[in-house]
Design an enzyme around this catalytic site. Structure first.
Site, PDB file in Angstrom:
ATOM      1  CB  CYS A 120      -0.933  -0.007   1.214  1.00  0.00           C
ATOM      2  SG  CYS A 120      -2.030   1.415   1.236  1.00  0.00           S
ATOM      3  CB  CYS A 128      -0.889   2.638   3.948  1.00  0.00           C
ATOM      4  SG  CYS A 128      -2.267   1.864   3.131  1.00  0.00           S
ATOM      5  CG  ASP A 129       2.963   1.360   4.456  1.00  0.00           C
ATOM      6  OD1 ASP A 129       2.349   1.832   5.424  1.00  0.00           O
ATOM      7  OD2 ASP A 129       2.933   0.157   4.145  1.00  0.00           O
TER       8      ASP A 129
END
Ligand code: NAP
Length: 304
Positions: free
Chosen positions: A131, A134-135
């Site tokens: 992701c 997300c990261d």
């Protein structure tokens, strides 16, 4: 007992919820740990009709939840863990809690595929991720690689250039399957370099990822690439584990649909990515969610 249970809360599940709620069926939506499905991990959605300026994935999903709740849908946080569709009413478990309904729509979506190579699990969350949204922010001024050659790989590589100083796209062939517009956007980005005809063999590091062992798929030659993070964008596998093999699957493991959204079991319908591995779009999932809702509603009305 409910009239209808909807398993999943991505665009398919929530559209089915809006339609069945408006049909006064008061659906119970088993939403997963977090509602919204994969769009919760996306940024800008530019191709969902009705939003000429685009809309953030999480905002779109929040709007769908509000719209479903407005008409009486109940959203339950938790994962469906088991089902029994062999008799009526149908039963769905969330952990040890049992729920019953006359009809069920399965819209449980799909999950990111992994490579299953040495080091991948060991460095999960320590440099290996599925992701970018997300990261990505953890990789400011770092070097990262995206694995894959589809639209997701292009989108995520482009997104990662906001943070990383260098983004490699590692692809096993010498052409991308991504759409032209997404390819062009990625290829003209100066921070992105493509490594063609290459597979990742192993992930290495000490505490965190430090390098990938790569193999050229044509020459079989191997070399190391030093970097800080590896993002996988190699497609998805359907979320069918909780179904206890009760529904017929196609040759790729996705739920088969006969006659629009019907499954092999009377009163159980399917919608979205858990069925469709071809289009996999928010809008096609939403469209199929509405179809499943209409099919379920008509089936319920036809029952004694
Ligand atoms: P995809 O189109 O299935 O692409 C997966 C990529 O991963 C392919 O390039 C494939 O290589 C590669 N791959 C698969 N297994 C691999 C393995 N074991 N090792 C190395 N590489 C592997 O998946 P996606 O990119 O997630 O896209 C899915 C769907 O969502 C598509 O319909 C796409 O159009 C859509 N999507 C749209 C947008 C958008 O419009 N904004 C954004 C993201 C996704 P090969 O090409 O060699 O098979």
């Amino acid at each position: 007992m409910k009239e209808i249970i909807i398993i999943g809360s991505g665009p398919a599940g929530l559209t089915a919820a809006i339609y069945t709620a408006r049909a006064n069926l008061a659906p119970l939506v088993i939403a997963g740990d977090q509602y919204g499905g994969q769009l919760m991990t996306t940024t800008e959605v530019e191709n969902f009709p009705g939003f000429p300026e685009g809309i953030q994935g999480p905002v779109l999903m929040q709007n769908m939840v509000k719209q479903a709740e407005r008409f009486g849908a109940e959203i339950l946080h938790g994962n469906a863990t088991s089902v029994d569709f062999s008799s009526n009413p149908k039963k769905v478990w969330v952990g040890d809690k049992e729920y019953q309904a006359r009809s069920v729509i399965v819209a449980s979506g799909s999950s990111p595929r992994v490579l299953n190579i040495p080091g991948e699990q060991e460095f999960w969350g320590k440099g290996v991720s599925t992701c970018a949204t997300c990261d990505g922010a953890f990789y400011r001024d770092k070097v990262v690689a995206i694995i894959g050659g589809g639209d997701s790989a292009m989108e995520e590589a482009t997104f990662l250039t906001r943070f990383a100083k260098k983004v490699y796209i590692i692809h096993r062939r010498e052409s991308f399957r991504a759409s032209k517009i997404m390819q062009e956007r990625a290829l003209k980005n100066e921070k992105i370099e493509v490594i063609w005809n290459t597979e990742v063999k192993e992930v290495h590091g000490d505490q965190v990822v430090e390098k990938l062992q790569l193999r050229n798929t044509e020459t079989q030659e191997e070399h190391d690439l030093e970097l800080d993070g590896m993002f996988l964008a190699i497609g998805h596998i359907p979320n069918v584990g909780f179904l206890n093999e009760s529904l017929t699957l196609d040759d790729q493991g996705f739920i088969d649909a006969q006659h629009h959204t019907r499954t092999n079991i009377e009163g159980v319908f399917v919608a979205g990515d858990v069925h469709d591995h071809h289009y996999q779009q928010a809008i096609t999932a939403a469209g199929m969610g509405s179809m499943a809702a209409i099919d379920a509603e008509q089936w319920i009305a036809s029952q004694p």
